[in-house]
Design a protein around this motif. Structure first.
Motif, short mmCIF file in Angstrom:
data_model
loop_
_atom_site.label_atom_id
_atom_site.label_comp_id
_atom_site.label_asym_id
_atom_site.label_seq_id
_atom_site.Cartn_x
_atom_site.Cartn_y
_atom_site.Cartn_z
N VAL A 1 0.86 -1.18 0.00
CA VAL A 1 0.00 0.00 0.00
C VAL A 1 0.89 1.24 0.00
O VAL A 1 1.98 1.22 0.56
CB VAL A 1 -0.97 0.03 1.21
N ARG A 2 0.41 2.29 -0.67
CA ARG A 2 1.14 3.55 -0.71
C ARG A 2 0.22 4.65 -0.21
O ARG A 2 -0.94 4.74 -0.62
CB ARG A 2 1.61 3.89 -2.12
N LEU A 3 0.73 5.47 0.69
CA LEU A 3 -0.05 6.57 1.22
C LEU A 3 -0.55 7.43 0.07
O LEU A 3 0.22 7.79 -0.83
CB LEU A 3 0.81 7.40 2.19
N ALA A 4 -1.83 7.75 0.07
CA ALA A 4 -2.47 8.45 -1.06
C ALA A 4 -2.37 9.96 -0.90
O ALA A 4 -3.37 10.66 -0.82
CB ALA A 4 -3.93 8.01 -1.18
N THR A 5 -1.13 10.46 -0.86
CA THR A 5 -0.90 11.89 -0.82
C THR A 5 0.42 12.19 -1.52
O THR A 5 1.33 11.38 -1.50
CB THR A 5 -0.88 12.42 0.63
#
Length: 137
Positions: free
Chosen positions: A108-112
């Motif tokens: 998962v990758r932080l969505a920012t």
């Protein structure tokens, strides 16, 4: 900053992420894979354990960071992201992630754009976190 400069800056920030082979997956596919299970998230690339999350339902989870207690979170899936609004979030703003596969690893990758934090799922088990129960709403 002009729009042209903003696009260049965004491209430079995203370049390391797009250079690697990634396959985005839907939040629903991610949640189907982890519902009723407990997932250990590790920082990528350091490998340090970030925390463990038990996915109680498609809309409720419980998160425990290393050395801290359990926190329950409401899960939503806007715009292809998985978002968590935890009971202890003082600002009331959910934390959102983009799930993806990288070299057959679930991540998962932080969505920012301000933070490119990536976490790798290292284990998925049937073991619960043994956290105090909460009302499922």
């Amino acid at each position: 900053m002009t729009i042209g400069k903003a696009v260049v800056v965004a491209a430079l920030i995203l370049a390391p992420l797009t250079a690697q082979a990634q396959t985005r997956i839907t939040p629903e596919a991610f949640l189907n894979a982890v519902q009723g299970k407990t997932v250990m998230f590790h920082d990528y690339p350091t490998g340090e354990l970030v925390g463990t999350e038990e996915f109680l339902s498609p809309t409720l989870s419980v998160w425990r960071m290393v050395g801290r207690g359990c926190v329950y979170g409401q899960i939503t899936t806007p715009n292809g992201q998985i978002c968590f609004l935890y009971d202890d979030d003082a600002d009331g703003i959910p934390v959102c992630w983009w799930p993806f596969l990288h070299e057959d690893r679930l991540m998962v990758r932080l969505a920012t754009f301000a933070n490119t934090e990536i976490q790798e799922v290292r284990s998925i088990t049937e073991d619960g976190l043994n956290c105090p129960s909460t009302q499922i709403g």
